[in-house]
Design a protein around this motif. Sequence first.
Motif, PDB file in Angstrom:
ATOM      1  N   UNK A  27      -1.145 -31.365  -5.105  1.00 42.11           N
ATOM      2  CA  UNK A  27      -1.023 -31.223  -6.555  1.00 42.11           C
ATOM      3  C   UNK A  27       0.282 -30.521  -6.913  1.00 42.11           C
ATOM      4  N   UNK A  28       0.646 -29.502  -6.137  1.00 43.18           N
ATOM      5  CA  UNK A  28       1.915 -28.805  -6.384  1.00 43.18           C
ATOM      6  C   UNK A  28       3.096 -29.738  -6.131  1.00 43.18           C
ATOM      7  N   UNK A  29       3.013 -30.577  -5.105  1.00 44.03           N
ATOM      8  CA  UNK A  29       4.079 -31.555  -4.863  1.00 44.03           C
ATOM      9  C   UNK A  29       4.189 -32.546  -6.013  1.00 44.03           C
ATOM     10  N   UNK A  30       3.060 -33.006  -6.502  1.00 43.54           N
ATOM     11  CA  UNK A  30       3.076 -33.931  -7.638  1.00 43.54           C
ATOM     12  C   UNK A  30       3.730 -33.283  -8.856  1.00 43.54           C
ATOM     13  N   UNK A  31       3.364 -32.058  -9.130  1.00 40.13           N
ATOM     14  CA  UNK A  31       3.952 -31.362 -10.279  1.00 40.13           C
ATOM     15  C   UNK A  31       5.465 -31.197 -10.105  1.00 40.13           C
ATOM     16  N   UNK A  32       5.901 -31.008  -8.860  1.00 37.90           N
ATOM     17  CA  UNK A  32       7.319 -30.775  -8.603  1.00 37.90           C
ATOM     18  C   UNK A  32       8.145 -32.050  -8.586  1.00 37.90           C
ATOM     19  N   UNK A  43      12.172 -33.860   3.416  1.00 38.89           N
ATOM     20  CA  UNK A  43      11.822 -32.441   3.346  1.00 38.89           C
ATOM     21  C   UNK A  43      10.689 -32.151   4.321  1.00 38.89           C
ATOM     22  N   UNK A  44      10.839 -31.072   5.089  1.00 39.69           N
ATOM     23  CA  UNK A  44       9.762 -30.667   5.992  1.00 39.69           C
ATOM     24  C   UNK A  44       9.860 -29.168   6.225  1.00 39.69           C
ATOM     25  N   UNK A  45       8.719 -28.518   6.316  1.00 38.30           N
ATOM     26  CA  UNK A  45       8.698 -27.077   6.531  1.00 38.30           C
ATOM     27  C   UNK A  45       9.199 -26.709   7.917  1.00 38.30           C
ATOM     28  N   UNK A  46       9.105 -27.660   8.868  1.00 35.33           N
ATOM     29  CA  UNK A  46       9.527 -27.404  10.250  1.00 35.33           C
ATOM     30  C   UNK A  46      10.115 -28.678  10.841  1.00 35.33           C
ATOM     31  N   UNK A  96      15.049 -28.357   5.206  1.00 36.38           N
ATOM     32  CA  UNK A  96      13.975 -27.657   5.905  1.00 36.38           C
ATOM     33  C   UNK A  96      13.441 -26.527   5.028  1.00 36.38           C
ATOM     34  N   UNK A  97      12.138 -26.526   4.840  1.00 35.46           N
ATOM     35  CA  UNK A  97      11.485 -25.520   4.009  1.00 35.46           C
ATOM     36  C   UNK A  97      10.234 -26.095   3.384  1.00 35.46           C
ATOM     37  N   UNK A  98       9.445 -25.252   2.783  1.00 42.25           N
ATOM     38  CA  UNK A  98       8.228 -25.729   2.118  1.00 42.25           C
ATOM     39  C   UNK A  98       8.593 -26.596   0.930  1.00 42.25           C
ATOM     40  N   UNK A  99       7.988 -27.762   0.859  1.00 42.81           N
ATOM     41  CA  UNK A  99       8.296 -28.696  -0.229  1.00 42.81           C
ATOM     42  C   UNK A  99       7.921 -28.146  -1.592  1.00 42.81           C
ATOM     43  N   UNK A 100       7.054 -27.148  -1.632  1.00 37.83           N
ATOM     44  CA  UNK A 100       6.618 -26.616  -2.924  1.00 37.83           C
ATOM     45  C   UNK A 100       7.240 -25.258  -3.228  1.00 37.83           C
ATOM     46  N   UNK A 101       8.149 -24.787  -2.388  1.00 41.54           N
ATOM     47  CA  UNK A 101       8.835 -23.528  -2.694  1.00 41.54           C
ATOM     48  C   UNK A 101       9.842 -23.747  -3.813  1.00 41.54           C
ATOM     49  N   UNK A 102      10.065 -22.728  -4.619  1.00 40.72           N
ATOM     50  CA  UNK A 102      11.002 -22.844  -5.736  1.00 40.72           C
ATOM     51  C   UNK A 102      12.395 -23.225  -5.252  1.00 40.72           C
ATOM     52  N   UNK A 103      12.815 -22.643  -4.125  1.00 41.08           N
ATOM     53  CA  UNK A 103      14.171 -22.904  -3.632  1.00 41.08           C
ATOM     54  C   UNK A 103      14.350 -24.367  -3.246  1.00 41.08           C
ATOM     55  N   UNK A 104      13.360 -24.931  -2.559  1.00 38.09           N
ATOM     56  CA  UNK A 104      13.471 -26.329  -2.127  1.00 38.09           C
ATOM     57  C   UNK A 104      13.363 -27.270  -3.319  1.00 38.09           C
TER      58      UNK A 104
END
Length: 258
Positions: A179-184, A118-121, A143-151
């Motif tokens: 921290x958001x990545x850990x939670x996800x 996963x990578x935002x770019x 491709x996308x933010x790792x912490x976005x709901x969709x990803x």
Amino acid sequence: MDPIKQFSMERQAAIVGYATDQEFETLSSQWRQMSMDKRYVYNFDWLGRPIIQYPQDIQAVQELIWATRPDLVIETGIAHGGSIILSASLLAMLDMCDAIEAGVTLDPRASRRKVIGIDIDIRKHNREAIEKHPMASRIELIEGSAVSDAVVDQVRQASQGYQRVMVCLDSMHTHEHVLAELEAYAPLVTPGCYCVVFDTFVEDLPKDFFENRPWNVGDNPKTAVHQYLKDHPEFSIDKTFDTKLMVTVAPDGFLLRK
């Protein structure tokens, strides 16, 4: 004494000794700081793709994958692709060893072991190189933010049905993001497997060491790890790797799920 057991005991005794060897610890920290200043970690490839890691941490990933035998590795942060190709090649090696031990012919198309990166770019030249690589069939790029709901939802769906899951976090290194990545993603790690949080060493370097970066002392992956662990006793820090590697970007970052 059995020579294999003796070697193991001697090695373990040496590693235990490192933990109280202040001179060795100081020299290792000094070397790590100087090596980062000289961009040492940019010097290496894995199977033809740049991998921005210390050789020690590459070795640690190899040991973890061999020991825990995941069938899915989830990684945030792709860059040039060397890290996901490392994981994919190690999963391919597991398949080969399984086939040899079972006395059967290896059919790579039949394997479910894979890596989700996963990578935002994902830059065009990197995507093209990854997709042309022999390990590409084992890699799924998102491709996308790792912490976005969709990803996060996409990764959770893709991880269903896998029995042993490992996670590596190596994208944006701010406290809030990690921290958001850990939670996800940490909840997707299966018992007996690891969540590896890279670049926790930011906390141990001088303040403002990384110019023009949003992370710093007090705001980095290590601070996120320690906050996450306060509410998640199912994970614990495995200090074994910190001690035996001595030079690592991930001190306190090897998290074992019980």
